[in-house]
Design an enzyme around this catalytic site. Structure first.
Site, mmCIF file in Angstrom:
data_model
loop_
_atom_site.group_PDB
_atom_site.id
_atom_site.type_symbol
_atom_site.label_atom_id
_atom_site.label_comp_id
_atom_site.label_asym_id
_atom_site.label_seq_id
_atom_site.Cartn_x
_atom_site.Cartn_y
_atom_site.Cartn_z
ATOM 1 N N ASP A 436 0.856 -1.317 0.401
ATOM 2 C CA ASP A 436 0.372 -0.361 -0.427
ATOM 3 C C ASP A 436 0.690 1.466 -0.292
ATOM 4 O OD1 ASP A 436 -2.956 0.341 0.989
ATOM 5 O OD2 ASP A 436 -1.957 1.797 0.909
ATOM 6 N N ASN A 483 -6.140 -5.619 -6.055
ATOM 7 C CA ASN A 483 -7.583 -3.951 -5.607
ATOM 8 C C ASN A 483 -7.088 -3.394 -5.682
ATOM 9 O OD1 ASN A 483 -9.401 -3.887 -3.259
ATOM 10 N ND2 ASN A 483 -7.358 -2.967 -1.996
ATOM 11 N N TYR A 550 -12.505 6.338 -14.303
ATOM 12 C CA TYR A 550 -12.781 4.936 -13.498
ATOM 13 C C TYR A 550 -13.622 3.694 -14.526
ATOM 14 C CZ TYR A 550 -13.715 1.898 -10.072
ATOM 15 O OH TYR A 550 -14.212 1.354 -9.096
#
Ligand code: ZN
Length: 653
Positions: A436, A483, A550
């Protein structure tokens, strides 16, 4: 070696059992004395039972407890008299011994007493301490170990030659100890196994242990600290993953392989005589359960397994009962270029193996300095590795978690769906590498099967380094969860500028392409075949106005995943996508945003949360659990699929 006794600390542990707990923990704190459940302690206490009958009870460490963290509940109270009576029998099988101990305990839920309980019972002292001290073992495990032990200790200890721990040892000690102990006796050395001390108080017994171990320490040459060699060449991830695949193949299941390149491991693995000194046997027989008798020197897992099978066949032929061979995979790998690798069913096991082997390497090298490391013959080690009790434990142990021994990498793992994915994979037994951009990722979990690396997924070099770190820790890569993604605020096409468009494409699409490319050779080496779960979006089948960048990025990602499924099927890699919608328990959705959006649609927040066909709320956990299942056996024959997790959406259906 110094006593760690502290009056103030000790005052916090009242009573005979309290003192026993305190000094047991002191022993446990010193890793050169006991490691991971090794060693045991006891105290004999006169007690009155409910009907007023008085008897002596042996409180002895229960199996499954670690001295360092032991509590009152970790000591099993066993009737002393029964144990003493048992020590007089001519023979007693292990299952009979365990049955006797369990049926003569005074607390029904107490753990099974240590297999050395009878030995504790026959020693005529209130407190008894037993460790597998490295220093004592370094002296024992030499060609003339017994002479050296006698020279160091004189008549302060009774020496018991090696026999199998358990009843045989208790019986032999019951015979030798009364004969050879005298007024100066403060301990007992079990050759090639460990050392006992005893006393009338917990402190006396503990400090005698320290005194005795210190004598062995002083008889050894000072430890040479490993010269810090030049930084080792980092092994390529593929080399490590190939090694793990081979080890897993002989184990018959995926295994975690942890690489250790500290100075001591590299120095040991780099010794010209490593092939000889590392393959003579363990420091004390009970290490065999963790480390196997000998490490694999080099990388030929198949050759190692053949030798292991030969060792099994040779010694099981003369065993009292039929034995079932354990998996023939090594637990320790010694390789001059890699250093030391440790192997386990999970990351915690691999770490325990390393803790033990780090001590073993030191012990071996110290013995080498005083006359040569000489371990027990293979037959004695075999008897401990395959004793009834261990085989019984094995038969009882249930099936391992679905991802045991596997490694999953999750991007965007510090919050929301990614964080929930980390949980879902850990809960299913996988080791997890979390990536992350948020530095909080590093401390998300503090456990041996988790590594968090702060990195920007759009920076290829950073991602590669993170993968390398994960592969060094766990051995390879079985599962990837794509993800990480961004969802910029609603903007209509006429207002969408190039830089925002490219930023969304870079994170949601390009970064995933780069990661898939890097992961492919590793996924190809996954023992059970690689798996990829892609977190897509409802916007793939049903885009929304104001989310052009997106929606386009996720649609392109879907197409990329489908092509990957086609290209990588022959490599045994499955790739599936799930399309969540309206997952509100993520950082993105503050109460404020949620209220605003609900208002925009003329709904209450509650209605807005459940605005789908099934009228259910979709949570991060729902998505994560599905991602994990997609990588599991249920979907073993599915690839290239897109599965909605959205409570039912009219436009998607
Ligand atoms: Zn022992």
């Amino acid at each position: 070696m110094k006593s760690l006794w502290n009056d103030q600390e000790a005052a916090g542990f009242p009573g005979d059992l309290g003192a026993r707990i305190y000094t047991s923990r002191l022993l446990g704190r010193d890793k050169t004395l006991v490691l991971h459940g090794g060693g045991n302690t006891s105290v004999k206490i006169r007690e009155k039972d409910l009907v007023g009958r008085e008897e002596t009870v042996l409180y002895v460490k229960g199996s499954g407890w670690d001295l360092e963290f032991i509590e009152a509940a970790g000591f099993s109270p066993v009737r002393m008299q029964r144990l003493v009576d048992l020590s007089r029998l001519a023979q007693l099988s292990d299952p009979q011994m365990v049955n006797e101990m369990r049926t003569h305990m005074l607390r029904a839920e107490a753990p099974t007493p240590s297999v050395e309980a009878i030995l504790h019972a026959i020693l005529p002292y209130k407190y008894v301490d037993h460790t597998h001290s490295d220093a004592v073992l370094a002296v024992c495990n030499t060609a003339d170990g017994e002479r050296r032990i006698r020279e160091i200790y004189g008549d302060s200890v009774v020496v018991i030659p090696y026999v199998m721990p358990g009843f045989d040892l208790a019986r032999l000690a019951a015979e030798i100890f009364p004969r050879e102990s005298g007024p100066k006796t403060i301990g007992m050395v079990l050759m090639n196994h460990g050392i006992f001390s005893f006393g009338e108080t917990a402190r006396e017994s503990y400090e005698r242990m320290i005194e005795l171990v210190d004598l062995a320490e002083r008889a050894l040459p000072p430890e040479r600290s490993a010269a810090s060699a030049a930084a080792p060449a980092q092994p390529a991830c593929r080399e490590l993953a190939a090694l793990r695949r081979d080890v897993s193949a002989v184990a018959g299941r995926p295994m975690i392989v942890a690489t250790h390149q500290d100075a001591a491991s590299l120095a040991f693995a780099g010794r010209a005589d490593v092939g000889s000194i590392s393959t003579r046997g363990p420091a004390t027989p009970d290490h065999v359960l963790r480390t196997k008798r000998v490490p694999m020197v080099g990388r030929d897992a198949r050759g190692y397994a053949q030798q292991y099978a030969a060792y099994f066949n040779e010694h099981s032929a003369t065993a009292r009962e039929p034995k079932k061979m354990l998996d023939p995979a090594p637990r320790v790998i010694v390789d001059p270029a890699l250093g030391v690798c440790t192997v386990g069913n999970n990351a915690k096991d691999a770490q325990i193996v390393f803790d033990i082997y780090a001590n073993t390497m030191r012990t071996i090298q110290r013995s080498e300095q005083i006359g040569g490391w000489k371990a027990l013959p293979p037959k004695d080690i075999f008897d401990v590795e395959y004793w009834d009790l261990e085989q019984a434990k094995l038969a009882k142990s249930g099936s391992p978690p679905v991802f045991a021994g596997e490694v999953a990498l999750v991007t965007g793992a510090a919050s929301g769906i990614g964080k929930a994915c980390v949980q879902s994979f850990l809960a299913r037994g996988a080791a997890v590498i979390g990536l992350d951009i948020d530095p909080a990722i590093a401390t998300l979990h503090k456990r041996p099967d988790y590594i968090g690396v702060a990195c920007d997924v759009t920076a290829g070099g950073e991602v590669m380094q993170a993968i390398e770190k994960g592969v060094r820790a766990f051995g390879g890569l079985d599962i990837v969860v794509l993800n990480a993604g961004i969802f910029p605020g609603g903007k209509r096409i006429e207002a969408l500028d190039d830089s925002e468009w490219s930023r969304v494409m870079r994170v949601n699409l390009d970064a995933n392409l780069a990661l898939l490319r890097e992961a492919h050779p590793l996924l190809k080496l996954a023992p059970r075949g690689g798996r990829v779960a892609v977190i897509g979006s409802k916007n793939v089948p049903a885009p929304g106005p104001g989310a052009a960048a997106y929606s386009a990025s996720k649609a392109a990602l879907a197409q990329l995943a489908r092509v990957a499924a086609l290209e990588w099927g022959s490599d045994g890699i499955r790739i599936n996508m799930l399309n969540p919608n309206a997952v509100f328990d993520t950082g993105l959705w503050t109460d404020e945003v949620l209220t605003q959006r609900a208002k925009h649609y003329g709904l209450s927040v509650e209605e807005y949360r459940r605005n789908n066909v099934l009228k259910v709320e979709v949570t991060s956990r729902d998505v994560a659990e599905l991602a994990a299942e997609l990588c599991g056996p249920l979907f073993a024959k599915t690839t290239g699929a897109q599965i909605p997790v959205d409570g039912g959406n009219e436009r998607v259906i």
